[in-house]
Design an enzyme around this catalytic site. Sequence first.
Site, PDB file in Angstrom:
ATOM      1  N   GLN A  19       0.806  -1.218   0.000  1.00  0.00           N
ATOM      2  CA  GLN A  19       0.000   0.000   0.000  1.00  0.00           C
ATOM      3  C   GLN A  19       0.844   1.276   0.000  1.00  0.00           C
ATOM      4  OE1 GLN A  19      -2.622  -1.595   3.357  1.00  0.00           O
ATOM      5  NE2 GLN A  19      -4.104  -0.468   2.118  1.00  0.00           N
ATOM      6  N   ARG A  76       3.693   0.171  12.994  1.00  0.00           N
ATOM      7  CA  ARG A  76       3.347  -1.151  12.464  1.00  0.00           C
ATOM      8  C   ARG A  76       3.453  -1.083  10.937  1.00  0.00           C
ATOM      9  NH1 ARG A  76      -2.152  -3.877  11.089  1.00  0.00           N
ATOM     10  NH2 ARG A  76      -1.358  -5.924  10.564  1.00  0.00           N
ATOM     11  N   HIS A 120       1.141  -9.234   4.865  1.00  0.00           N
ATOM     12  CA  HIS A 120      -0.016  -8.357   4.660  1.00  0.00           C
ATOM     13  C   HIS A 120      -0.373  -8.432   3.172  1.00  0.00           C
ATOM     14  CE1 HIS A 120      -2.173  -4.691   6.587  1.00  0.00           C
ATOM     15  NE2 HIS A 120      -2.783  -4.926   5.431  1.00  0.00           N
ATOM     16  N   ASN A 164      -1.810 -10.711   8.552  1.00  0.00           N
ATOM     17  CA  ASN A 164      -2.820  -9.665   8.662  1.00  0.00           C
ATOM     18  C   ASN A 164      -4.127 -10.175   8.063  1.00  0.00           C
ATOM     19  OD1 ASN A 164      -3.629  -6.737   9.074  1.00  0.00           O
ATOM     20  ND2 ASN A 164      -4.207  -7.073   6.931  1.00  0.00           N
ATOM     21  N   GLU A 165      -5.182 -10.199   8.855  1.00  0.00           N
ATOM     22  CA  GLU A 165      -6.540 -10.471   8.380  1.00  0.00           C
ATOM     23  C   GLU A 165      -6.640 -11.654   7.411  1.00  0.00           C
ATOM     24  OE1 GLU A 165      -8.434  -6.908   6.966  1.00  0.00           O
ATOM     25  OE2 GLU A 165      -7.968  -5.791   8.772  1.00  0.00           O
ATOM     26  N   ASN A 290      -8.008  -5.586  14.166  1.00  0.00           N
ATOM     27  CA  ASN A 290      -8.257  -4.497  13.218  1.00  0.00           C
ATOM     28  C   ASN A 290      -9.763  -4.283  13.212  1.00  0.00           C
ATOM     29  OD1 ASN A 290      -5.562  -4.909  12.692  1.00  0.00           O
ATOM     30  ND2 ASN A 290      -5.852  -5.625  10.591  1.00  0.00           N
ATOM     31  N   TYR A 292     -13.063  -1.833  12.217  1.00  0.00           N
ATOM     32  CA  TYR A 292     -13.627  -0.694  11.485  1.00  0.00           C
ATOM     33  C   TYR A 292     -15.125  -0.512  11.740  1.00  0.00           C
ATOM     34  CZ  TYR A 292      -9.124  -0.453   9.265  1.00  0.00           C
ATOM     35  OH  TYR A 292      -7.782  -0.316   9.078  1.00  0.00           O
ATOM     36  N   GLU A 360      -5.350  -1.895  13.992  1.00  0.00           N
ATOM     37  CA  GLU A 360      -5.829  -0.960  12.963  1.00  0.00           C
ATOM     38  C   GLU A 360      -7.172  -0.418  13.406  1.00  0.00           C
ATOM     39  OE1 GLU A 360      -6.205  -2.466   8.927  1.00  0.00           O
ATOM     40  OE2 GLU A 360      -4.232  -3.394   9.022  1.00  0.00           O
ATOM     41  N   TRP A 407      -5.036   3.373  11.690  1.00  0.00           N
ATOM     42  CA  TRP A 407      -4.905   3.111  10.259  1.00  0.00           C
ATOM     43  C   TRP A 407      -5.405   4.355   9.551  1.00  0.00           C
ATOM     44  CZ3 TRP A 407      -2.438  -0.436   7.432  1.00  0.00           C
ATOM     45  CH2 TRP A 407      -2.542  -0.279   6.049  1.00  0.00           C
ATOM     46  N   TRP A 415      -6.129  -1.005  -1.833  1.00  0.00           N
ATOM     47  CA  TRP A 415      -6.486  -2.263  -2.487  1.00  0.00           C
ATOM     48  C   TRP A 415      -7.389  -2.046  -3.705  1.00  0.00           C
ATOM     49  CZ3 TRP A 415      -2.732  -4.896  -0.699  1.00  0.00           C
ATOM     50  CH2 TRP A 415      -2.327  -4.778   0.622  1.00  0.00           C
TER      51      TRP A 415
HETATM   52  C1  FCB Z   1      -7.862  -3.496   6.411  1.00  0.00           C
HETATM   53  C2  FCB Z   1      -6.479  -3.761   5.857  1.00  0.00           C
HETATM   54  C3  FCB Z   1      -5.658  -2.524   5.636  1.00  0.00           C
HETATM   55  C4  FCB Z   1      -6.498  -1.376   5.112  1.00  0.00           C
HETATM   56  C5  FCB Z   1      -7.752  -1.185   5.927  1.00  0.00           C
HETATM   57  C6  FCB Z   1      -8.617  -0.054   5.483  1.00  0.00           C
HETATM   58  O1  FCB Z   1      -8.697  -4.555   6.085  1.00  0.00           O
HETATM   59  O2  FCB Z   1      -5.760  -4.593   6.724  1.00  0.00           O
HETATM   60  O3  FCB Z   1      -4.587  -2.851   4.792  1.00  0.00           O
HETATM   61  O4  FCB Z   1      -6.742  -1.528   3.781  1.00  0.00           O
HETATM   62  O5  FCB Z   1      -8.501  -2.376   5.922  1.00  0.00           O
END
Ligand code: FCB
Length: 450
Positions: A19, A76, A120, A164-165, A290, A292, A360, A407, A415
């Site tokens: 990224q 990070r 990642h 990561n995720e 992480n 959101y 995040e 984040w 992405w």
């Molecule tokens: C997460 C990702 C990160 C970023 C955020 C917005 O899913 O880990 O790379 O894109 O979303």
Amino acid sequence: MTNGFPPGFTWGAATASYQVEGAVSTDGRGPSIWDTFAHTPGRISDGTTGDVADDHYHRFSEDIRLLADLGLTAYRFSIAWPRIVPAGSGVTNPAGLAFYRRLAETCLDNGVTPYATLYHWDLPQPLEDAGGWLVRDTAEHYRDYAAVTHAALSDVIKHWMTLNEPWCSAFLGYGSGEHAPGRTEGTDALKAVHHLLLGHGLTLDAIRSDEGSYGIALNPAPIHAASESAADRDAARRIDGLRNRLFLEPLLAGKYPADVLEDTGTTDWFGQFEADLPVIGAPLDFIGVNYYCPTTVAAPDGPVSSPGGPTTQPGSENVVAVDTGLPRTQMGWPIQARGLRDILVTINKLAPDLPLYVTENGAAYPDELTAAGTVEDDERQAYFEQHLAVCRELVSEGLPLKGYFAWSLMDNFEWAYGFSRRFGIVYVDYETQARIVKKSGRWLQQFLTS
Ligand code: FCB
């Protein structure tokens, strides 16, 4: 005390290699699935690629100084597998290791603690050509890359995250195809879940030592049923299973959730690999979350025309995400800080003493530079304020939450959305590569230094 947080609480910002770094062919880096995917017409909504991104590969010193100036003391970042082992397996590239050593040393020189993520999402393309995460060999190659990296850098990097995720890697990469490698393999996407988790476990076994701290960054989220109807509650059970329990239970309780395997018809397939469970469930030093947004789901009577969001996983075809009227960010993600509490408490119940980090948290808004050259991102600042208030409450209640990473440090390649979504506390002018601290970044700086 920083505004009610204890001394020693970790304050950081996060990025990920593809990224931000750019320099995709520099110093022997090999191609990854994200290079291939981004260069495939139609895959990235604004037609961009990560070829240059934030040019962090050349500007990391400036970026780390900026992070330190903001009052943050942890960074990070992720290590790009194709820089270290360009073909995915086999020969190691010393220039790749040297880059991350310079990056980690620059952190340390600036009073910043490096937190490295080993994966990642940038899988070396040759490994995808050999089957990607749908094949078991990839887990072993991943362990080998991680072991080489850790052996070379563990003197300067003490905090490590394996993946990561993995939910995104498996279900967006091999289920919906929204992410690289862009495959739509139906139920086979669950094989990717297992191989990712196996790669995590094999890696932990290979690298864990008393000198460091080792964890994984997941993206669990609270899943709510849109109504009390049996169908909606069952939809919530299924999505919670795929999003949360499919990862948390093998990692923390040494088993896969039986209902998820039954829903997806994968009980026999997973049954062959019971011997992997102790590897996957090996002790962790922390879990990174992480967070959101929460998700509310329903199972409508009729056929679902365009499943999306949480419903892109096999076993959830007749589930829809429901708008509950919460305000949303530019991603369309509903804002609910309480969801962060819910998910951290859920994990804390599964593993009461395990340290947790928010690895995040943040929000995209359509930022614009004012004539005065500032970015007045009040909505992002409010998002941070609300979520940090939840963190503060949880810490004061005794939950072992040890740190928070925004984040993102700076706007970057989001992405499949390319550069059309900005998450930074620092604005990036992609024409000039100028960095401009946004109002939310200034606010955070005040928060941390007042
Ligand atoms: C997460 C990702 C990160 C970023 C955020 C917005 O899913 O880990 O790379 O894109 O979303």
